[in-house]
Design an enzyme around this catalytic site. Structure first.
Site, PDB file in Angstrom:
ATOM      1  CG  ASP A  67      -1.771   1.219   1.333  1.00  0.00           C
ATOM      2  OD1 ASP A  67      -1.932   1.916   0.321  1.00  0.00           O
ATOM      3  OD2 ASP A  67      -2.283   1.492   2.433  1.00  0.00           O
ATOM      4  CG  ASP A  78      -1.558   5.485  -3.987  1.00  0.00           C
ATOM      5  OD1 ASP A  78      -0.698   4.602  -4.043  1.00  0.00           O
ATOM      6  OD2 ASP A  78      -2.345   5.603  -3.034  1.00  0.00           O
TER       7      ASP A  78
END
Length: 472
Positions: free
Chosen positions: A78, A296
């Site tokens: 993540d 991201d």
């Protein structure tokens, strides 16, 4: 998952990342490697149709070894959060089985001879732990944490210091075990999607830039450089590489990170479709507490604020309306297409500060949703962020088939279109350049790198049905 402040924690987060097998060429400085494998959900047939369809593949994992003696844990990668945390054996009402076909392992502080809990008076707790998430137990005096993710799930627990093990690739293809002491979270409470057995894992591996991220901790020890890069393969069953180091490619363009932001925020200034700038007031892209643009690799799709989404969709639809049949499918703008999208749909570019443009091909912003009446159904992959929320996120949909470099030393992010099935050149701050290829681990000449391969699973349903948002 993207770790968001409470005021902006209304998104549904869907995380993806990279898969590796890799080849490393190294020398006087050893290369640091995590060996990885791929996991698929049991009782589900996976069919890859030559695309990086985010509706089929979403969550990626890797294995980490912690403690003495070391034990393996499957953790989700993540880039939207910072902390590595593992489920504790004391976790109440946490899943005990996983629908991913893996055995869940629970971290036991008392079972590791090198484990130490972090006390409230420890400088790590007083200086490095974000004050918003820091908690201290009056009874145990342990430094605790509490995180809320954007999909409504959350975790709380306490910080532990213990050994992280990895392989060092030395000269002549010799593999040696190495380790470093790191601080990570021991989760004893979880909520939301984290409690669902069908996608249960042992924890989450945050790749953010704050002080307690493993990236920052290893850099502070001189083990890895203060940069990492990835190249996400878009075709076939996905894949690619993630390396702590800077991938070298002459066509990379860089844009500075917006200062003092918890995520990888960039200054988006304009968007063009087919070379024509869209009529969007630049001020709507400005970064603040609840506005801005985040890049991201942990996000599957891409999310665009309403003020930019509407003119973008209108421009694309106008450009192809004579050759396709536009329609709304599950609330998304879609098109029935009888030919290849590559020569039919217009390119678009996202223009950032520093003169860096991210040029998107149709495959970078469209998602294939199947077939209708013999025609291929392609939908805009961007999801609309409602007015007032203001956070745009560029995820794997647009980052695939690109080298992306997170140069934390110079506070910038760079990218270049690239075939991620090919080798890449990597430079690190410790020494000379080196050569990395998607393949098998081998050795030759350079410096120190940290390579991760990630393990994918599936989403249970279409994103369009799950989203009411991101992510690596």
């Amino acid at each position: 998952m993207l770790l968001l402040p409470p005021a902006t924690a209304a998104f549904m987060l869907i995380i993806a990342a990279v898969v590796l097998p890799v080849t490393v060429l190294s020398s006087s400085f050893p290369a640091t490697v995590l060996q990885l494998q791929r996991i698929f959900p049991v009782n589900e047939k996976v069919e890859f149709k030559g695309t990086s369809d985010p509706y089929l593949v979403g969550l990626y994992f890797t294995k980490v070894r912690l403690g003495t003696p070391p034990r393996e844990y499957n953790v989700q990668i993540d880039t939207g959060s910072d902390i590595l945390w593992i489920t504790c054996n004391s976790c109440i009402d946490c899943p005990r089985t996983s629908g991913l076909g893996i055995d869940l392992n629970f971290y036991d502080v008392t079972g590791s001879s090198t484990a130490n809990t972090v006390s409230c008076s420890d400088p790590i707790c007083t200086n490095m732990v974000p004050s918003a998430s820091s908690q201290c137990s009056a009874e145990t005096k342990q430094c605790g944490y509490s995180f809320q993710y954007g999909d409504g799930s959350g975790t709380s627990g306490f910080y532990v210091s213990d050994m992280l093990y990895f392989d060092m690739i030395l000269g002549n293809s010799m593999v040696a075990n190495s380790s470093a002491s790191i601080v990570f979270g021991c989760s004893n409470y979880q909520s939301g999607d984290l409690t669902k057995s069908e996608r249960a894992i042992d924890g989450i591996f945050g790749f953010g830039q704050q002080g307690l991220s493993v990236v920052s901790q290893l850099f502070s020890r001189g083990i890895t450089p203060h940069s990492f890069s990835h190249c996400l393969k878009g075709g076939g069953n996905g894949g690619g590489i993630l390396v702590l180091g800077e991938i070298l490619e002459p066509n990379i363009v860089y844009s500075p990170l917006v200062p003092s932001q918890p995520h990888y925020n960039l200054d988006l200034q304009s968007i063009a479709v087919n070379g024509i700038l869209l009529p969007i007031d630049q001020s709507v892209f400005a970064t603040s507490n609840n506005r801005g643009t985040i890049i991201d690799s942990g996000t599957t799709l891409a999310y665009l604020i309403e003020e930019a989404y509407d003119p973008l969709v209108e421009a694309v639809t106008s450009a192809v309306s004579q050759s396709t049949k536009p329609l709304i499918f599950k609330g998304e703008q879609c098109y029935k297409v009888l030919v290849s999208v590559s020569g039919l749909f217009p390119p678009m570019s996202f223009n950032f500060a520093g003169g860096a443009s991210m040029v998107l091909r149709p495959e970078d912003y469209l998602v294939h949703m199947g077939f209708v009446d013999g025609a291929a159904l392609w939908c805009i992959g961007f999801q609309k962020v409602q007015q007032g929320q203001g956070i745009s996120i560029l995820g794997d949909l647009v980052l695939k088939d690109k080298i992306v470099v997170y140069d934390l030393s110079h506070q910038r992010v760079g990218w270049a279109n690239y075939d991620c099935s090919l080798s890449v050149n990597v430079s690190v701050t410790f020494g000379r350049d080196e050569f990395i290829n998607a393949g098998q681990v081998s050795v030759s000449s350079s410096s120190k790198n940290f390579l991760l391969g990630l393990i994918p699973s599936l989403f249970e349903a279409l994103i369009a049905q799950i989203i009411t948002f991101l992510i690596l």
